[in-house]
Scaffold this active site. Structure first.
Site: not given
Ligand code: FAD
Ligand code: SF4
Lengths: 544, 223
Positions: A233, A247, A282, A339, A373, A378
């Site tokens: 991340h 975030s 990311r 992450h 992902r 997830s």
């Protein structure tokens, strides 16, 4: 009645237990601490699904395509199709058991946008989606406990699987209260132990997810898959106790990444990628921050304070509490951190491993996410995989009798007693620290052949001394006996990364920066008495 | 700074105090301090004697999981979100939650929380909401960590034999509001194991790390 032993009580373990019980199977759910302490409670953002609430034009096939594309085309089409086709049912199920979703004025769940998706389809519960789902699933588990179909046991750690001739008959557990090993026989064993955080020390997740179970099962013959794919991340706040996730919403609200050069702010993402530079994926943002090689900050202080209070209250509170930073005044120092693990235990579409009756679900299994992902997929995979495994176990006819494991168990007990009665001032924790230093340095988001080889040499050295250091009686027994499994897993991850001489998804090789079609397959790795053998799953034996 | 910790080797062992000296930054949490004492090097007490590492539970390390609940300077708190610079004085006293059996040092057995919720069937079962449900409050209530701080601080909570503590009132409310078929049962379960005994000291609200307004749960169930 069939007995199912589930190790790990996060969302995937809970979902599997509840599904088993619904099918009339008897499920025992074990973990060192309760579900409220699992990493699943930290998931904030949401869970993806195409439902009636979604935007016009969105469809299940679009969700499938986004997932396969996000995974850089190595996820299995059938696997991902199953996941996305059941996503709507999963949201309805979660609603039906009383999960407190964020809802609109008609009481319908709301959706938000998440990276890498062509449409808004992330259903959420305020800023605590994982926690709300865990709370609802715990209530369901409790319902079946009352019926005697689920039993939840705490203060138990996984030690090893009871395997004979490639068939699993349960697990050997360490009982923290009685301080001894206890065998637990079962018709099926489901691993739901989460990611491999401890390999890297501090991550955005919990230290309870350490990867030991995957490492130990690997040593016992289970194949592992795609270990080189680790999601970083880009924006985390380093504190004395952990790396806290800042975030993506901050960048979504216009947050700008910069570094300082001679007193001047350089907005490097905007300079390189234009006005939307800060919103790149990311991986890309993480790599760019890494390449800068100096302190990077995320600035949102230009936003009106009231707007911050309304739109980013969690980030405001987290930065104030853990970093002493008022984000309406000061930029946030950020750095990328580990992450999520796309890799893990290799499983077939039914979530069974290459060992009969041994299953893996949730983040500890490698499935659906390919080389990367999508946020929100997830939690979905954790529930879906738990269901798939439960259905498959239900479909099996036999009630098993187990072979005699007494000698093997005595052997393990002797080893543990030997470990515990020996004395050493050399702490396992120091070896763990050395391991995470190595992994952060050599298995970072930018890799080369030479750094990976250095990492392998370092881990080989640690493995060679791990057999000689003795029990550190100050540490928990689990921390001691888990060391070799962790080191072996790390060695397997480095070996997998070395074998992939291309860049794809979250795996970036500076010496092979391009994607190579020859590598458009998953990496498999197996263990044979100290040898680490990798191959590409060209036949798509596991995930197709 | 002097750090006093109430320790206990085993569940049946005797508790004893051990002290440590610390002169590092106060900009860290008690969790980070415990990590520092344990792992900076060998762990040495204030007599200069090497001792055993301090046992404590942890997981998320950011106030989201409730693992590291303990009593810090006589206040039930989470170690990960209690900061040294917010504490007064030069001595820090840490002890395990006393209302739960100690397993090792600061690690306690909180299984009574689940046992009590289980024996009283506190589960939603099927979402079948009451009209006029208070969605916001349900969201807050479902964030409960089952950390046990509200039970530790409560003057009425003993060991969970008949009075189950504030977290129980919250969970009862969640079921009451989310499944109208169970509403009546939940009201009486709540009354039996909470409502009739609670003396409304409301100390639970002062220590709850999730800031759950328990008083709202109580008001709704007392109605
Ligand atoms: C900060 C953060 C935010 C996230 N946000 C999102 C999001 O918005 N959306 C999304 O989809 N995903 C998100 N994720 C990812 C998601 O939370 C996880 O992938 C998911 O919760 C994993 O669930 P799990 O059941 O596989 O594992 P976990 O919840 O990690 O549970 C693992 C369980 O195994 C137990 N265990 C581990 N080792 C052992 C052992 N040796 N013996 C016995 N038990 C053991 C643990 O105690 C625990 O009970 C986020 C992750 C983090 C860290
Ligand atoms: S109500 Fe608050 S203090 Fe009590 S267990 Fe829940 S989170 Fe902890």
């Amino acid at each position: 009645m069939k007995n199912v032993l589930i190790i790990g009580s996060g969302i995937s373990g809970l979902a599997c237990a509840v599904k088993c019980a619904g099918l009339g199977l008897y499920a025992t759910l074990i973990s060192p601490v309760s579900s409220e302490r699992s990493q699943s409670v930290m998931a904030a953002g949401g869970i993806n699904a195409v439902t009636e609430e979604c935007e016009e034009g969105d469809s299940v096939s679009c969700h499938i395509e986004d997932t396969l594309r996000g995974g850089a085309r190595i996820g299995g089409k059938n696997a991902v199709t199953g996941l996305c086709e059941h996503a709507g049912d999963i949201i309805r199920y979660l609603e039906g058991i009383g999960t407190v979703f964020s809802v609109d004025s008609n009481g319908r769940p709301m959706i938000r946008a998440f990276g890498g998706q062509s449409f808004k389809r992330t259903h959420y519960c305020g800023s605590s989606t994982g926690k709300q789902i865990v709370s609802a699933l715990i209530m369901e588990a409790r319902r079946y406990e009352a019926d005697g179909l689920i039993e939840r046991k705490l203060r138990l750690d996984f030690h090893s699987a009871l395997i004979k001739d490639w068939e699993c008959f349960g697990a050997l557990l360490y009982d923290e209260k009685k301080r001894l090993l206890v065998p637990f026989y079962a018709d099926a064993l489901v691993m739901a132990t989460g990611g491999q955080n401890a390999l890297f020390g501090k991550t955005t997740g919990t230290c309870l997810c350490d990867g030991y179970a995957a490492g130990k099962l690997f040593m016992q013959g289970a194949d592992l898959k795609n270990l080189e794919f680790i999601q970083f991340h880009p924006t985390t706040l380093e504190t004395a106790q952990k790396k806290m996730l800042i975030s993506e919403a901050v960048r979504g609200e216009g947050g700008r990444l910069f570094y300082e050069d001679g007193g001047k702010r350089i907005y490097f993402m905007e300079d390189k990628y234009g006005p939307k530079g800060n919103l790149q994926t990311r991986d890309l943002v993480s790599r760019e921050i890494n390449n800068i090689g100096r302190d990077v900050y995320l600035d949102i202080s230009f936003l009106d304070k009231k707007q911050i209070d309304v739109k980013l209250p969690e980030v405001r509170d987290l930065c104030r509490k853990y970093g002493g930073i008022d984000i309406s005044q000061t930029p946030i120092p950020v750095a990328p951190a580990v992450h999520f693990f796309m890799g893990g235990i290799a499983v077939h579409l039914n979530h069974e491993t290459n060992i009969k009756d041994l299953y893996a679900v949730g983040e500890c299994a490698s499935m659906y996410h390919g080389a990367n992902r999508l946020g929100g997929n997830s939690l979905l995979a954790a529930i879906y995989s738990g269901w798939v495994a439960a259905d498959d176990i239900f479909g099996r006819t036999e009630n098993k009798t187990h072979p005699d494991f007494d000698r093997a168990i005595r052997n393990e007990e002797d080893k543990l007693t030997g470990l515990m009665s020996s004395k050493s001032s050399f702490s396992v924790i120091h070896i763990r620290d050395m391991l995470s230093d190595t992994m952060r340095k050599d298995m970072n988001m930018i890799r080369t052949e030479s750094t990976l080889k250095e990492g392998i040499d370092d881990v080989d050295y640690l493995l060679s001394v791990a057999g000689q250091i003795w029990y550190d009686s100050s540490e928990s027994t689990y921390t001691n006996y888990s060391l070799t499994g962790l080191l072996t897993l790390a060695r397997a991850a480095l070996t997998s990364a070395l074998s992939r001489t291309e860049s794809r998804g979250a795996h970036f090789r500076n010496d092979h920066p391009d994607m190579d079609d020859d590598y458009a397959f998953s990496t498999l790795i197996s263990y044979d008495d100290g040898a680490y053998n990798t191959c590409l799953d060209k036949e798509r034996v596991y995930e197709n | 700074m002097k750090i006093r910790i109430l320790r206990q080797t085993e569940p049946d062992g005797d508790a004893y105090w051990e002290s440590f000296d610390y002169d590092g930054t106060r900009e860290i949490s008690v969790a980070a301090l415990l990590d520092h004492l344990n792992y900076n090097d060998d762990i040495i007490n204030d007599d200069g004697v090497k001792t055993t590492r301090i046992g404590w539970d942890r997981s998320c390390m950011q106030g989201m999981c409730g693992a590291c609940a303990m009593v810090i300077n006589e206040v039930p708190s989470l170690a990960c979100d209690t900061f040294l610079n917010k504490l007064k004085g030069n001595t820090l006293t840490i002890r395990p939650l006393r209302k739960f059996p100690v397993i090792h040092d600061l690690i306690v057995d909180r299984s009574v929380i689940q046992e009590n919720l289980k024996s009283t069937d506190v589960y939603i079962g099927e979402y079948n909401p009451k009209e006029n449900e208070d969605h916001r409050h349900q969201y807050e209530v479902a964030k409960c960590l089952k950390c046990g701080l509200c039970m530790e601080v409560c003057p009425n909570y003993r060991g969970g034999e008949s009075f189950y503590g504030a977290m129980f009132a919250n969970d009862c409310y969640l079921v009451y509001a989310r499944n109208r078929k169970k509403s009546a049962d939940m009201k009486s379960t709540y009354a039996d194991h909470f409502g009739r005994t609670c003396s409304k000291s409301l100390s639970c609200m002062d220590v709850c790390p999730m800031n759950i307004p328990m008083i709202a749960s109580m008001a709704k169930l007392n109605r």
